[in-house]
Design an enzyme around this catalytic site. Structure first.
Site, PDB file in Angstrom:
ATOM      1  N   HIS A  83      45.530  38.285  33.832  1.00 32.02           N
ATOM      2  CA  HIS A  83      46.974  38.104  33.704  1.00 32.02           C
ATOM      3  C   HIS A  83      47.621  38.562  35.012  1.00 32.02           C
ATOM      4  O   HIS A  83      47.612  39.750  35.325  1.00 32.02           O
ATOM      5  CB  HIS A  83      47.501  38.911  32.516  1.00 32.02           C
ATOM      6  N   GLU A 118      50.187  41.644  35.602  1.00 34.18           N
ATOM      7  CA  GLU A 118      49.809  42.985  35.176  1.00 34.18           C
ATOM      8  C   GLU A 118      49.077  43.690  36.320  1.00 34.18           C
ATOM      9  O   GLU A 118      47.863  43.864  36.288  1.00 34.18           O
ATOM     10  CB  GLU A 118      48.919  42.904  33.924  1.00 34.18           C
ATOM     11  N   GLU A 133      43.832  48.575  28.586  1.00 36.79           N
ATOM     12  CA  GLU A 133      45.263  48.344  28.808  1.00 36.79           C
ATOM     13  C   GLU A 133      45.910  49.582  29.397  1.00 36.79           C
ATOM     14  O   GLU A 133      45.746  50.678  28.871  1.00 36.79           O
ATOM     15  CB  GLU A 133      45.962  48.011  27.477  1.00 36.79           C
ATOM     16  N   HIS A 162      43.783  45.332  32.104  1.00 39.02           N
ATOM     17  CA  HIS A 162      45.079  44.703  31.842  1.00 39.02           C
ATOM     18  C   HIS A 162      46.214  45.718  31.919  1.00 39.02           C
ATOM     19  O   HIS A 162      45.982  46.915  32.024  1.00 39.02           O
ATOM     20  CB  HIS A 162      45.085  44.076  30.442  1.00 39.02           C
TER      21      HIS A 162
HETATM   22 ZN   LIG Z   1      46.848  41.184  29.856  1.00 39.17          ZN
END
Ligand SMILES: [Zn+2]
Length: 787
Positions: free
Chosen positions: A350, A353, A517, A446
């Site tokens: 992504h 990010e 994350e 992420h």
């Molecule tokens: Zn992500």
């Protein structure tokens, strides 16, 4: 004889002389060419980019402003419920002060309706990118921005994505973000610069088109700000500033799907400029561009100490023409090379990010350092690192998608070679790597825009049973002060089925596959700094070295040390039962993505969608001809078979071939309906040979292959496979002589769990004690170990 010998001697001395003369006439040998270590910093963008300042060189200075006042969500006076940004544009045309593509010759207008606000339609057969506004070709004629205004916006730089700006009032500006390329939205990331403000001037910024319904901006998150003057004067780098920040439902409807009348979300913040003639950058988080990555890799590759452990290779070229790199980090000694475990790190699937890149940088810096722990890891592991999966998205300022407009972390089930090359080749590469050696850990990095702290998503069939999948997550949270175990969830969600995490877990049977994350904000209402993200990377390596010590201690005479995995499992067992609920998931698939059909029309050649489309067309026509296909589903087949049997009509019976029949290759429907059958076949399908090396996959480790061949392992495996009905789920483990034979449970709930374990030594003599083997086995046996 003698004369012959003499002759020979004579001729040989003549030959020698000739050879000598020839050699002396030869030019001197070339100097050994130095290995080219550095990467050309060559960023390909859909439009020309301006250079950015040298951000983030030291990570030391950081000033956190405490000027964030209590956020008050403003009351929006709703006038017209059905206004869109197009209406806004029509009303405010004359106030337009900035648009991103103003300087570009954007080609002629078309009346193509499949174009969306701020979408760039890049037709890769032609070189010219085009910008449309729902088919209106907004930027054909150049609009003249208000010259009276001193404030100037800019976003024509890497990862920049401000689409246009309107002056609403004095010191108030409305901003619209660029959609992810070839999508209808996905706007959350922002990055732009402002010049021309006076010292002490406060400006209100309203970003009108955010995607997500909630944001940490309401919990105290401030925009990341970089003032060029401030950096020159006092060395301040990126910091968190801005005040009166709020995030709330906008009055504007999303253009798609219009029928649902969904609203955009709006971010409002204020900023007071500190210097005259300053240039200030604003972003959602500390940006980390593709150039930043290449520069960082070059510093690593140029470093004589570090580059002996690090090698790089181009995995593939992306749609936009950028490269996707894969790095290998391991010890350059050949000792125990075959026994090293595999570890895979991924980042920036992504593009919006950037935290993932900082964590990755922390990992790479640590692993190539002279830290003894790093040295230990290099001796015992081979790291395969994909530092930027979506470089196109990063370059072009996307939040979620690649250039073709789809979320790469939803394409791991069946990636397309042409549309998602980085996923396609990365998956192939990791699969090849898993055939070569046991992969211990996969971490996909992420950033999370809704939750604080850092945490992982793991895989587990049951959220109730504390299985082996949680062990490494718990260990990471123990060594990482920024990680919160209570935020971790372990599930296999249908919505995330096509993510890297679930696909690698399913296909390669790796227990420790995590989506890691890191919050955009921080923890306990304190912002993360860049060095905190870097430290998260170091912590992952720390936890890994503990677990590697644990799994290899049988070989290093440390068997008397406590077993960390067992400790973690015991601790997990004592924890209260919680049902993992992931509130505020950051990964839901967005409706802003184009459908496959629409994408087919954007990317005509070479896409699977074309094939799919032709299949669909054939299906449609076939459906029209035969509305009741006998094999359209199992129920109808059974029903029709039943009626045919009841009617005892031989002619009908011959027409209706059973769905399992293999005599229908020409019918396209046959392929579309395949999954149902494939699943049945899967259960009886012969498992892949565990030590089979796929030569088509270009892994660096030819040593291991040589070793395999020498040991004649492959043949023995095949022989063994032919008479054992069991399934070998753990492929070549570190001690490749030891094989774990695991019988699959037959109960539905326990699918994939380990039922019974037997151990088999093949090839070399196994010198391990059976107790240590069994302990090793138990670690892999998950829930059964707990029960
Ligand atoms: Zn992500």
């Amino acid at each position: 004889m003698n004369s012959n010998n003499n002759n020979n001697n004579d001729s040989s001395s003549e030959d020698d002389l000739q050879v000598y003369e020839t050699l002396t006439k030869l030019p001197p040998p070339n100097e050994l060419l130095p290995r080219k270590l550095t990467i050309d910093i060559d960023v390909k963008s859909l439009y020309p980019l301006k250079p950015l300042p040298q951000f983030c060189k030291t990570y030391t200075t950081f000033i956190e402003e405490s000027s964030q006042k209590q956020c008050i969500i403003p009351d929006i006076q709703v006038t017209d419920e059905n206004r869109t940004l197009l209406d806004y544009y029509e009303e405010n045309k004359q106030n337009l002060v900035y648009k991103r593509f103003d300087q570009l010759d954007l080609g002629k207008r078309t009346s193509n309706d499949r174009t969306y606000f701020a979408s760039l339609l890049a037709n890769f057969k032609r070189t010219q990118p085009r910008v449309f506004f729902r088919g209106e070709a907004l930027f054909d004629q150049k609009l003249t921005p208000c010259s009276c205004d001193q404030i100037q916006f800019d976003s024509n730089f890497e990862s920049g994505n401000l689409f246009c700006a309107f002056k609403k009032a004095d010191n108030v500006y409305d901003l619209i973000l660029q959609n992810d390329i070839n999508t209808r939205g996905n706007t959350q990331w922002f990055f732009f610069s402002v010049t021309g403000a006076k010292a002490g001037q406060t400006i209100q910024f309203n970003i009108l088109n955010h995607l997500k319904t909630g944001s940490l901006f309401n919990e105290g998150l401030q925009p990341a700000v970089y003032s060029v003057k401030e950096n020159q004067l006092v060395g301040t780098e990126w910091c968190r500033e801005g005040f009166n920040i709020s995030y709330f439902k906008s009055v504007f409807m999303k253009e798609y799907p219009l029928s649902l009348k969904k609203k955009y979300y709006q971010l409002r913040f204020h900023y007071t400029f500190k210097h005259d003639g300053d240039k200030v950058y604003f972003a959602h988080s500390y940006p980390y561009t593709y150039t930043n990555l290449l520069e960082f890799l070059n510093t690593q590759l140029e470093d004589q100490e570090r580059n002996q452990y690090l090698s790089r290779k181009v995995l593939c070229t992306t749609l936009g023409g950028n490269t996707c790199e894969v790095l290998t980090i391991t010890s350059n000694s050949l000792q125990k090379r075959a026994f090293r475990k595999g570890v895979v790190f991924l980042a920036r699937q992504h593009p919006g990010e950037p935290q993932g890149s900082y964590v990755m940088q922390g990992i790479i810096e640590f692993l190539t350092s002279n830290n003894p722990q790093a040295d230990y890891l290099r001796q015992n592991c081979i790291f395969k690192i994909f530092p930027m999966m979506n470089s196109d998205g990063v370059v072009n300022g996307n939040y979620r998608c690649g250039l073709e407009g789809s979320d790469l972390n939803r394409r791991w089930k069946k990636p397309n070679k042409y549309l998602h090359p980085s996923v396609y080749y990365a998956k192939k590469y990791v699969k090849g790597f898993s055939k070569e050696r046991q992969i211990l850990l996969v971490v996909d990095l992420h950033g999370h825009s809704r939750k604080q702290s850092s945490f992982v998503y793991g895989c587990a069939y049951s959220s109730q049973v504390k299985t082996i999948e949680r062990v490494f997550a718990l260990l990471m949270s123990k060594v990482n002060p920024f990680m919160d175990y209570s935020s971790c969830t372990f599930r296999v969600e249908n919505a995330k089925d096509k993510t890297a995490r679930i696909q690698l877990w399913r296909e390669l049977k790796i227990n420790w596959v995590y989506t890691y994350e890191c919050s955009f904000y921080g923890q306990q209402k304190k912002h993360y700094q860049i060095k905190d993200y870097l430290n998260c990377g170091v912590s992952i390596c720390n936890a890994l070295s503990q677990i590697v010590k644990d799994t290899t201690k049988e070989f290093t005479n440390q068997a008397n040390q406590p077993d960390i995995q067992q400790q973690m499992l015991e601790e997990l067992g004592k924890m209260p039962q919680t049902d993992d609920q992931d509130n505020g998931s950051d990964s839901s698939q967005s409706e802003a993505e184009l459908s496959d059909d629409e994408m087919v029309q954007l990317f005509q050649p070479k896409t699977y969608s074309m094939k799919q489309k032709s299949l669909l067309k054939q299906q449609e026509t076939n459906n029209k001809k035969k509305p009741q296909q006998p094999n359209s589903n199992l129920k109808s087949t059974l029903a029709s078979q039943k009626t045919s049997i009841l009617q005892e009509s031989p002619s009908k019976n011959s027409e209706q071939k059973p769905p399992m029949s293999s005599q229908k290759p020409k019918n396209p429907l046959y392929r579309i309906q395949a999954p149902q059958r494939v699943r049945q076949i899967d259960q009886v399908k012969q498992p892949e040979l565990p030590l089979m090396v796929d030569k088509s996959v270009q892994t660096d480790d030819w040593m291991y292959r040589q070793w395999l061949i020498q040991m004649g392992k492959l043949k023995k495996q095949q022989e063994f496979q032919s008479f054992t009905p069991t399934r070998n789920i753990y492929k070549s483990s570190s001690q490749s002589v030891t094989r774990f034979i695991v019988k699959n449970s037959t109960t539905k709930n326990d699918r994939g769990r380990v039922d019974s374990i037997s151990l088999m030594a093949s090839g070399l003599q196994n010198k391990l004690s059976s107790s240590s083997q069994q302990r090793q086995m138990m670690r892999y046996s998950g829930s059964n170990f707990m029960s």
